[in-house]
Scaffold this active site. Structure first.
Site, PDB file in Angstrom:
ATOM      1  CE1 TYR A  44       4.154  17.136  -7.007  1.00 11.96           C
ATOM      2  CE2 TYR A  44       3.911  17.050  -4.630  1.00 11.96           C
ATOM      3  CZ  TYR A  44       4.236  17.741  -5.772  1.00 11.96           C
ATOM      4  OH  TYR A  44       4.672  19.040  -5.663  1.00 11.96           O
ATOM      5  CB  SER A 224      13.723  13.670   3.183  1.00 16.88           C
ATOM      6  OG  SER A 224      14.631  12.644   3.471  1.00 16.88           O
TER       7      SER A 224
HETATM    8  P1  NAD Z   1      13.990  19.861  -1.659  1.00 18.30           P
HETATM    9  O1  NAD Z   1      14.625  21.188  -1.862  1.00 18.30           O
HETATM   10  O2  NAD Z   1      13.163  19.649  -0.465  1.00 18.30           O
HETATM   11  O3  NAD Z   1      15.175  18.806  -1.729  1.00 18.30           O
HETATM   12  C1  NAD Z   1      14.923  17.443  -1.666  1.00 18.30           C
HETATM   13  C2  NAD Z   1      16.265  16.721  -1.686  1.00 18.30           C
HETATM   14  O4  NAD Z   1      16.958  17.030  -0.489  1.00 18.30           O
HETATM   15  C3  NAD Z   1      16.119  15.207  -1.750  1.00 18.30           C
HETATM   16  O5  NAD Z   1      17.119  14.713  -2.610  1.00 18.30           O
HETATM   17  C4  NAD Z   1      16.376  14.794  -0.299  1.00 18.30           C
HETATM   18  O6  NAD Z   1      16.892  13.493  -0.235  1.00 18.30           O
HETATM   19  C5  NAD Z   1      17.357  15.842   0.151  1.00 18.30           C
HETATM   20  N1  NAD Z   1      17.315  16.112   1.593  1.00 18.30           N
HETATM   21  C6  NAD Z   1      16.242  16.466   2.339  1.00 18.30           C
HETATM   22  N2  NAD Z   1      16.599  16.680   3.609  1.00 18.30           N
HETATM   23  C7  NAD Z   1      17.931  16.461   3.672  1.00 18.30           C
HETATM   24  C8  NAD Z   1      18.881  16.533   4.726  1.00 18.30           C
HETATM   25  N3  NAD Z   1      18.538  16.878   5.967  1.00 18.30           N
HETATM   26  N4  NAD Z   1      20.178  16.238   4.438  1.00 18.30           N
HETATM   27  C9  NAD Z   1      20.567  15.887   3.176  1.00 18.30           C
HETATM   28  N5  NAD Z   1      19.697  15.812   2.148  1.00 18.30           N
HETATM   29  C10 NAD Z   1      18.400  16.105   2.391  1.00 18.30           C
HETATM   30  O7  NAD Z   1      13.191  19.486  -3.001  1.00 18.30           O
HETATM   31  P2  NAD Z   1      11.760  18.860  -3.285  1.00 18.30           P
HETATM   32  O8  NAD Z   1      11.437  17.708  -2.403  1.00 18.30           O
HETATM   33  O9  NAD Z   1      11.654  18.659  -4.726  1.00 18.30           O
HETATM   34  O10 NAD Z   1      10.789  20.062  -2.897  1.00 18.30           O
HETATM   35  C11 NAD Z   1      10.123  20.102  -1.663  1.00 18.30           C
HETATM   36  C12 NAD Z   1       8.652  19.966  -1.838  1.00 18.30           C
HETATM   37  O11 NAD Z   1       8.135  21.079  -2.559  1.00 18.30           O
HETATM   38  C13 NAD Z   1       8.231  18.769  -2.712  1.00 18.30           C
HETATM   39  O12 NAD Z   1       8.324  17.541  -2.019  1.00 18.30           O
HETATM   40  C14 NAD Z   1       6.843  19.173  -3.089  1.00 18.30           C
HETATM   41  O13 NAD Z   1       5.941  18.919  -2.033  1.00 18.30           O
HETATM   42  C15 NAD Z   1       7.013  20.674  -3.316  1.00 18.30           C
HETATM   43  N6  NAD Z   1       7.247  21.029  -4.731  1.00 18.30           N
HETATM   44  C16 NAD Z   1       6.287  21.738  -5.379  1.00 18.30           C
HETATM   45  C17 NAD Z   1       6.465  22.097  -6.695  1.00 18.30           C
HETATM   46  C18 NAD Z   1       5.405  22.890  -7.391  1.00 18.30           C
HETATM   47  O14 NAD Z   1       5.446  23.006  -8.615  1.00 18.30           O
HETATM   48  N7  NAD Z   1       4.444  23.426  -6.669  1.00 18.30           N
HETATM   49  C19 NAD Z   1       7.642  21.755  -7.376  1.00 18.30           C
HETATM   50  C20 NAD Z   1       8.619  21.039  -6.683  1.00 18.30           C
HETATM   51  C21 NAD Z   1       8.418  20.695  -5.364  1.00 18.30           C
END
Ligand code: NAD
Length: 261
Positions: A44, A224
């Protein structure tokens, strides 16, 4: 409580796709709001920004559970990758380190994490984007079973079989894309069942989904950069989904992933 003997918060902040300044701010706000788990990764590119947000928050390091991950390119030199993450994070131990994906030399990298546990550099170890076969392969060589598996998990992909498989090892599921992931959230937020349950509790769809993760025993790490959303995502401890509502959420499972990786 993890199988490593350490406690891990069940709700955290994920910082995937956050720029340095967004990441620092999000970590700062999350810690101010009460979050005590931050999920980052070497790939990241924002481990140092996590460190800055942590220092700016004034929250003592030992109160915060920090997860980072070893990227596949580093598997052949994982011991150095662990030291480099420690340095960028500005800490002398990492609470949880994960192999980010399956890949060549992942067993050597897992061994390096076990050695780092013995050296006091890491407290708990786990794997990400591994399914039953890959997990079983790691178990065959492991002296420390994975504490956590971090896989895509949300109401449309609930990972029920994988979670059932993991219980025999005391390994817990951590949900990435807990809200469906950037670009997919509206599908879940507008799901009729979720909208209906949210209205009944005067909560948002995001809060209902996160509350479902919590009651389903999934560690969730919503991402977020919006301080209002971050605060909203932590405000899920004053209501409870009934058994009937949990059953309606369970019925949403389509075993469909949003991510193509
Ligand atoms: P997520 O499912 O958390 O969704 C993020 C999205 O939701 C963003 O667009 C954000 O603006 C929106 N959001 C968050 N809170 C909100 C709210 N209360 N109201 C409206 N919109 C909202 O997806 P993500 O961030 O990709 O995944 C979460 C975490 O998982 C990542 O930040 C990372 O740390 C981890 N991750 C790990 C892998 C892996 O391969 N291990 C892959 C993807 C993500």
């Amino acid at each position: 409580m993890l199988n490593s003997g350490y406690e891990m918060p069940i709700l955290g902040l994920g910082v995937f796709r956050l720029s340095d300044s967004e990441c620092e701010n999000s970590v700062y706000h999350a810690l101010q709001d009460g979050f005590r788990l931050i999920d980052t990764a070497r790939i990241y590119g924002n481990e140092a920004a996590v460190a800055r947000g942590l220092v700016r928050s004034g929250v003592p390091r030992e109160e915060v559970f920090i997860t980072t991950k070893i990227w596949t390119d580093d598997f052949d030199d994982a011991a150095n990758a662990i030291d480099a993450s420690l340095e960028r994070l500005g800490v002398d131990y990492i609470d949880l380190m994960l192999l980010h994906h399956e890949g060549p030399n992942d067993e050597e990298a897992y061994r390096a994490m076990e050695e780092a546990v013995a050296a006091g550099k890491i407290r708990s170890i786990g794997i990400s984007n591994f399914y039953e076969e890959g997990f079983a392969r790691i178990m065959e060589m492991a002296t420390i079973p994975p504490a956590v598996v971090q896989n895509e998990t949300h109401p449309y992909h609930q990972s029920a079989d994988m979670k059932a498989f993991l219980t025999q090892y005391g390994t817990v599921m951590e949900s990435w894309f807990p809200l469906g992931g950037r670009g997919n959230t509206q599908v879940l937020f507008n799901d009729e069942t979720i909208v209906d349950i949210a209205a009944a509790h005067n909560k948002t769809s995001a809060q209902v989904i996160l509350r479902w993760h919590l009651q389903a025993g999934n560690i969730a790490i919503p991402g977020s950069s919006n301080p209002d959303h971050i605060a909203e995502n932590y405000d899920i401890f004053d209501f409870e989904l009934s058994d009937e509502e949990m059953a309606r959420m369970t019925a949403l499972d389509k075993q469909e992933r949003f991510a193509s990786y």
